[in-house]
Write a protein that holds these residues in place. Structure first.
Motif, PDB file in Angstrom:
ATOM      1  N   THR A  27       0.762  -1.063  -0.187  1.00  0.00           N
ATOM      2  CA  THR A  27       0.054  -0.052  -0.027  1.00  0.00           C
ATOM      3  C   THR A  27       0.953   1.292  -0.041  1.00  0.00           C
ATOM      4  O   THR A  27       0.730   2.181  -0.739  1.00  0.00           O
ATOM      5  CB  THR A  27      -0.796   0.031   1.101  1.00  0.00           C
ATOM      6  N   GLN A  28       1.820   1.338   0.908  1.00  0.00           N
ATOM      7  CA  GLN A  28       2.770   2.261   0.826  1.00  0.00           C
ATOM      8  C   GLN A  28       3.684   2.627  -0.472  1.00  0.00           C
ATOM      9  O   GLN A  28       3.742   3.592  -0.864  1.00  0.00           O
ATOM     10  CB  GLN A  28       4.029   2.307   1.967  1.00  0.00           C
ATOM     11  N   VAL A  29       4.025   1.342  -1.249  1.00  0.00           N
ATOM     12  CA  VAL A  29       4.966   1.524  -2.324  1.00  0.00           C
ATOM     13  C   VAL A  29       3.846   2.050  -3.356  1.00  0.00           C
ATOM     14  O   VAL A  29       4.018   2.764  -4.279  1.00  0.00           O
ATOM     15  CB  VAL A  29       5.222   0.255  -2.868  1.00  0.00           C
ATOM     16  N   ARG A  30       2.569   1.713  -3.708  1.00  0.00           N
ATOM     17  CA  ARG A  30       1.446   2.159  -4.725  1.00  0.00           C
ATOM     18  C   ARG A  30       1.361   3.538  -4.276  1.00  0.00           C
ATOM     19  O   ARG A  30       1.036   4.227  -5.175  1.00  0.00           O
ATOM     20  CB  ARG A  30       0.414   1.363  -4.410  1.00  0.00           C
ATOM     21  N   ALA A  31       1.264   4.015  -2.996  1.00  0.00           N
ATOM     22  CA  ALA A  31       0.776   5.509  -2.654  1.00  0.00           C
ATOM     23  C   ALA A  31       2.205   6.307  -3.077  1.00  0.00           C
ATOM     24  O   ALA A  31       1.896   7.522  -3.783  1.00  0.00           O
ATOM     25  CB  ALA A  31       0.693   5.572  -1.354  1.00  0.00           C
ATOM     26  N   LYS A  32       3.494   5.677  -2.783  1.00  0.00           N
ATOM     27  CA  LYS A  32       4.392   6.580  -3.407  1.00  0.00           C
ATOM     28  C   LYS A  32       4.521   6.710  -4.801  1.00  0.00           C
ATOM     29  O   LYS A  32       5.093   7.873  -5.207  1.00  0.00           O
ATOM     30  CB  LYS A  32       5.638   5.905  -2.688  1.00  0.00           C
ATOM     31  N   GLY A  33       4.353   5.602  -5.463  1.00  0.00           N
ATOM     32  CA  GLY A  33       4.291   5.399  -6.852  1.00  0.00           C
ATOM     33  C   GLY A  33       3.267   6.514  -7.427  1.00  0.00           C
ATOM     34  O   GLY A  33       3.886   7.233  -8.356  1.00  0.00           O
ATOM     35  N   ALA A  34       2.153   6.409  -6.943  1.00  0.00           N
ATOM     36  CA  ALA A  34       0.981   7.434  -7.488  1.00  0.00           C
ATOM     37  C   ALA A  34       1.481   8.920  -7.216  1.00  0.00           C
ATOM     38  O   ALA A  34       1.168   9.637  -8.092  1.00  0.00           O
ATOM     39  CB  ALA A  34      -0.321   7.101  -6.554  1.00  0.00           C
ATOM     40  N   GLU A  35       2.151   9.301  -6.331  1.00  0.00           N
ATOM     41  CA  GLU A  35       2.677  10.401  -5.727  1.00  0.00           C
ATOM     42  C   GLU A  35       3.827  10.959  -6.737  1.00  0.00           C
ATOM     43  O   GLU A  35       3.559  11.853  -7.447  1.00  0.00           O
ATOM     44  CB  GLU A  35       3.296  10.424  -4.350  1.00  0.00           C
ATOM     45  N   ILE A  36       4.585   9.937  -7.148  1.00  0.00           N
ATOM     46  CA  ILE A  36       5.701  10.375  -8.118  1.00  0.00           C
ATOM     47  C   ILE A  36       5.018  10.550  -9.464  1.00  0.00           C
ATOM     48  O   ILE A  36       5.396  11.573 -10.237  1.00  0.00           O
ATOM     49  CB  ILE A  36       6.611   9.245  -8.192  1.00  0.00           C
ATOM     50  N   ILE A  37       4.059   9.684  -9.831  1.00  0.00           N
ATOM     51  CA  ILE A  37       3.437   9.752 -11.211  1.00  0.00           C
ATOM     52  C   ILE A  37       2.643  11.072 -11.342  1.00  0.00           C
ATOM     53  O   ILE A  37       2.754  11.746 -12.363  1.00  0.00           O
ATOM     54  CB  ILE A  37       2.430   8.539 -11.457  1.00  0.00           C
ATOM     55  N   ALA A  38       1.891  11.353 -10.405  1.00  0.00           N
ATOM     56  CA  ALA A  38       1.199  12.733 -10.409  1.00  0.00           C
ATOM     57  C   ALA A  38       2.014  13.982 -10.560  1.00  0.00           C
ATOM     58  O   ALA A  38       1.673  14.792 -11.334  1.00  0.00           O
ATOM     59  CB  ALA A  38       0.222  12.778  -9.083  1.00  0.00           C
ATOM     60  N   ARG A  39       3.207  13.841  -9.792  1.00  0.00           N
ATOM     61  CA  ARG A  39       3.984  14.920  -9.860  1.00  0.00           C
ATOM     62  C   ARG A  39       4.783  15.092 -11.161  1.00  0.00           C
ATOM     63  O   ARG A  39       4.879  16.143 -11.700  1.00  0.00           O
ATOM     64  CB  ARG A  39       4.999  14.898  -8.753  1.00  0.00           C
ATOM     65  N   ALA A  40       4.955  14.053 -11.825  1.00  0.00           N
ATOM     66  CA  ALA A  40       5.748  14.098 -12.976  1.00  0.00           C
ATOM     67  C   ALA A  40       4.537  14.374 -14.102  1.00  0.00           C
ATOM     68  O   ALA A  40       4.966  15.248 -15.105  1.00  0.00           O
ATOM     69  CB  ALA A  40       6.085  12.648 -13.214  1.00  0.00           C
ATOM     70  N   ARG A  41       3.318  13.881 -14.158  1.00  0.00           N
ATOM     71  CA  ARG A  41       2.510  14.427 -14.980  1.00  0.00           C
ATOM     72  C   ARG A  41       2.217  16.011 -14.836  1.00  0.00           C
ATOM     73  O   ARG A  41       1.955  16.601 -15.875  1.00  0.00           O
ATOM     74  CB  ARG A  41       1.038  13.676 -14.766  1.00  0.00           C
ATOM     75  N   ALA A  42       2.193  16.379 -13.630  1.00  0.00           N
ATOM     76  CA  ALA A  42       1.837  18.054 -13.619  1.00  0.00           C
ATOM     77  C   ALA A  42       3.119  18.673 -14.244  1.00  0.00           C
ATOM     78  O   ALA A  42       2.870  19.719 -14.485  1.00  0.00           O
ATOM     79  CB  ALA A  42       1.864  18.198 -11.973  1.00  0.00           C
ATOM     80  N   GLU A  43       4.300  17.950 -13.892  1.00  0.00           N
ATOM     81  CA  GLU A  43       5.538  18.972 -14.425  1.00  0.00           C
ATOM     82  C   GLU A  43       5.877  18.393 -15.905  1.00  0.00           C
ATOM     83  O   GLU A  43       6.825  18.655 -16.456  1.00  0.00           O
ATOM     84  CB  GLU A  43       6.755  18.337 -13.702  1.00  0.00           C
ATOM     85  N   HIS A  44       4.918  17.611 -16.550  1.00  0.00           N
ATOM     86  CA  HIS A  44       5.211  17.071 -17.924  1.00  0.00           C
ATOM     87  C   HIS A  44       6.382  16.489 -18.445  1.00  0.00           C
ATOM     88  O   HIS A  44       7.135  16.688 -19.345  1.00  0.00           O
ATOM     89  CB  HIS A  44       4.870  18.391 -18.833  1.00  0.00           C
ATOM     90  N   ARG A  45       6.706  15.788 -17.388  1.00  0.00           N
ATOM     91  CA  ARG A  45       7.959  14.988 -17.355  1.00  0.00           C
ATOM     92  C   ARG A  45       7.681  13.245 -17.880  1.00  0.00           C
ATOM     93  O   ARG A  45       6.419  12.728 -17.645  1.00  0.00           O
ATOM     94  CB  ARG A  45       8.948  14.676 -16.015  1.00  0.00           C
ATOM     95  N   HIS A  46       8.599  12.842 -18.591  1.00  0.00           N
ATOM     96  CA  HIS A  46       8.377  11.318 -18.929  1.00  0.00           C
ATOM     97  C   HIS A  46       8.469  10.444 -17.568  1.00  0.00           C
ATOM     98  O   HIS A  46       9.165  10.852 -16.674  1.00  0.00           O
ATOM     99  CB  HIS A  46       9.611  10.996 -19.826  1.00  0.00           C
ATOM    100  N   ILE A  47       7.778   9.252 -17.559  1.00  0.00           N
ATOM    101  CA  ILE A  47       7.745   8.622 -16.532  1.00  0.00           C
ATOM    102  C   ILE A  47       8.200   6.959 -17.076  1.00  0.00           C
ATOM    103  O   ILE A  47       7.712   6.525 -17.908  1.00  0.00           O
ATOM    104  CB  ILE A  47       6.354   8.234 -15.975  1.00  0.00           C
ATOM    105  N   ILE A  48       9.206   6.533 -16.192  1.00  0.00           N
ATOM    106  CA  ILE A  48       9.993   5.209 -16.699  1.00  0.00           C
ATOM    107  C   ILE A  48       9.652   4.123 -15.490  1.00  0.00           C
ATOM    108  O   ILE A  48       9.689   4.477 -14.506  1.00  0.00           O
ATOM    109  CB  ILE A  48      11.648   5.286 -16.756  1.00  0.00           C
ATOM    110  N   VAL A  49       9.244   3.115 -16.020  1.00  0.00           N
ATOM    111  CA  VAL A  49       9.048   1.962 -14.958  1.00  0.00           C
ATOM    112  C   VAL A  49      10.221   1.059 -15.102  1.00  0.00           C
ATOM    113  O   VAL A  49      10.492   0.408 -16.156  1.00  0.00           O
ATOM    114  CB  VAL A  49       7.752   1.201 -15.237  1.00  0.00           C
TER     115      VAL A  49
END
Length: 87
Positions: A27-49
């Motif tokens: 749950t913590q891993v998924r929440a942190k991932g969602a936080e990173i993804i949301a910030r990257a989208r807001a900043e128009h950055r690429h997201i790498i898995v």
């Protein structure tokens, strides 16, 4: 049969506790991932898995590829942080 001297009830309690802790961790891993993804989208950055084996977090094995990607401006998340998505 595998834990002589430990009552079966205690073994089952330990198993339940381990699964509960694993779910809490995920749950913590998924929440942190969602936080990173949301910030990257807001900043128009690429997201790498970055997907791989758990030992790939060892700097001797992964050679800092995650840090290299981050220095290039992309956000990095693990497969565990996005495996819950159904899209």
């Amino acid at each position: 049969q595998y834990f002589p001297g430990i009552p079966v009830k205690e073994v089952h309690a330990a198993i339940d506790a381990a699964y509960d802790e694993y779910e809490h961790h995920m749950t913590q891993v998924r929440a942190k991932g969602a936080e990173i993804i949301a910030r990257a989208r807001a900043e128009h950055r690429h997201i790498i898995v970055l997907a791989g084996r758990p030992y790939h977090v060892d700097p001797e094995v992964n050679h800092g590829i995650d840090k290299l990607i981050i220095r290039q401006g992309a956000a990095v998340v693990t497969e565990d942080s996005v495996s819950c998505y159904e899209e």
